[in-house]
Write a protein that holds these residues in place. Structure first.
Motif, PDB file in Angstrom:
ATOM      1  N   ALA A   1       0.832  -1.208   0.000  1.00  0.00           N
ATOM      2  CA  ALA A   1       0.000   0.000   0.000  1.00  0.00           C
ATOM      3  C   ALA A   1       0.864   1.255   0.000  1.00  0.00           C
ATOM      4  N   LYS A   2       1.938   1.240   0.783  1.00  0.00           N
ATOM      5  CA  LYS A   2       2.847   2.388   0.820  1.00  0.00           C
ATOM      6  C   LYS A   2       3.546   2.568  -0.522  1.00  0.00           C
ATOM      7  N   ARG A   3       3.886   1.455  -1.159  1.00  0.00           N
ATOM      8  CA  ARG A   3       4.537   1.534  -2.475  1.00  0.00           C
ATOM      9  C   ARG A   3       3.589   2.165  -3.495  1.00  0.00           C
ATOM     10  N   ARG A   4       2.324   1.751  -3.456  1.00  0.00           N
ATOM     11  CA  ARG A   4       1.337   2.326  -4.374  1.00  0.00           C
ATOM     12  C   ARG A   4       1.134   3.815  -4.093  1.00  0.00           C
ATOM     13  N   GLN A   5       1.122   4.180  -2.815  1.00  0.00           N
ATOM     14  CA  GLN A   5       0.959   5.585  -2.453  1.00  0.00           C
ATOM     15  C   GLN A   5       2.123   6.424  -2.956  1.00  0.00           C
ATOM     16  N   ARG A   6       3.340   5.896  -2.818  1.00  0.00           N
ATOM     17  CA  ARG A   6       4.514   6.636  -3.288  1.00  0.00           C
ATOM     18  C   ARG A   6       4.474   6.836  -4.793  1.00  0.00           C
ATOM     19  N   MET A   7       4.076   5.797  -5.525  1.00  0.00           N
ATOM     20  CA  MET A   7       4.025   5.916  -6.987  1.00  0.00           C
ATOM     21  C   MET A   7       2.937   6.892  -7.416  1.00  0.00           C
ATOM     22  N   ARG A   8       1.798   6.838  -6.757  1.00  0.00           N
ATOM     23  CA  ARG A   8       0.716   7.766  -7.093  1.00  0.00           C
ATOM     24  C   ARG A   8       1.148   9.205  -6.812  1.00  0.00           C
ATOM     25  N   SER A   9       1.816   9.402  -5.679  1.00  0.00           N
ATOM     26  CA  SER A   9       2.310  10.737  -5.337  1.00  0.00           C
ATOM     27  C   SER A   9       3.365  11.204  -6.325  1.00  0.00           C
ATOM     28  N   LEU A  10       4.193  10.283  -6.803  1.00  0.00           N
ATOM     29  CA  LEU A  10       5.218  10.633  -7.786  1.00  0.00           C
ATOM     30  C   LEU A  10       4.577  11.122  -9.079  1.00  0.00           C
TER      31      LEU A  10
END
Length: 237
Positions: free
Chosen positions: A26-35
């Motif tokens: 979930a954190k990985r997906r959040q980081r990519m979305r934020s990127l």
């Protein structure tokens, strides 16, 4: 133990281990979305393109087109979310200042004057809102921000009854004009006050009253505008 937990235990995998992997994913997906969002935002702020395409965004983010489509179906979708977030952050900053007075005419005046302050202290944010937010590009928080005070002013006979679209255009036109003009070196220092007064008169406020409201003290700490872009994406899901 729940049925799900028993199922994991039956295959020899602790519940805690699975839960940890889910949180990491979930954190990985959040980081990519934020990127992706921050890359699109940077393109807008730097004014490198009027409306970034998918190719523009993935180039800036250094990711593949397939990665982009995992999070957004189109460039319009990411722009809609991004502009909405910028508008929400602007409303979050401006609303307490605007609403510190009971008069809807004062609310309109303060909103216009704060827009000019935004242009001076955060030209990147002002540029985005000027191009997209107040021109109807899916920024419902800003539409509501203005609409509520117009409707309240009409209900209280503070403003002349007119189509809400016309009143909205009067207010947003004055705000956008103030933002653009305040960035010009030859702009009068009181241009935002003049713009606010003109808007109030167009809404039906008597001239002397409009002038008095538009020049009333406006206490707004410029620190409120600091790092608005960073805060825009700080809670991106």
């Amino acid at each position: 133990m729940t049925a799900i937990e028993k199922g994991f235990a039956a295959v020899g995998e602790p519940w805690e281990a699975s839960d940890h992997r889910q949180r990491v994913a979930a954190k990985r997906r959040q980081r990519m979305r934020s990127l992706l969002l921050s890359s699109a935002l940077r393109l807008l702020v730097e004014n490198r393109t009027p409306s970034p395409s998918i190719d523009d965004i993935i180039c800036a983010a250094q990711v593949s087109r397939g990665t982009f489509y995992k999070y957004f179906p189109s460039s319009e979708a990411i722009m809609r979310e991004l502009i909405g977030r910028v508008a929400e952050q602007w409303v979050k900053v401006a609303d307490p200042i605007v609403r510190s007075h009971d008069d809807p005419a004062e609310h309109i005046s303060r909103g216009i004057r704060l827009a000019s302050m935004l242009a001076v202290h955060q030209p990147g944010v002002a540029g985005i809102l000027g191009r997209f937010g107040w021109s109807g590009y899916q920024a419902p928080s800003m539409l509501e921000f203005v609409r509520r005070d117009i409707e309240d002013g009409v209900r209280r006979n503070r403003f002349t009854r007119m189509p809400i679209t016309l009143a909205f255009n009067i207010v947003t036109g004055a705000a956008m004009s103030a933002m653009h003009r305040m960035l010009e070196t030859e702009c009068r220092d009181d241009f935002s006050e003049l713009a606010a007064a003109v808007a109030l008169r167009a809404l039906g406020v008597e001239s002397a009253t409009a002038n008095a409201i538009s020049t009333s003290p406006l206490i707004a700490d410029i620190m409120l505008f600091r790092d608005m872009l960073g805060q825009t994406l700080s809670d991106a899901p």
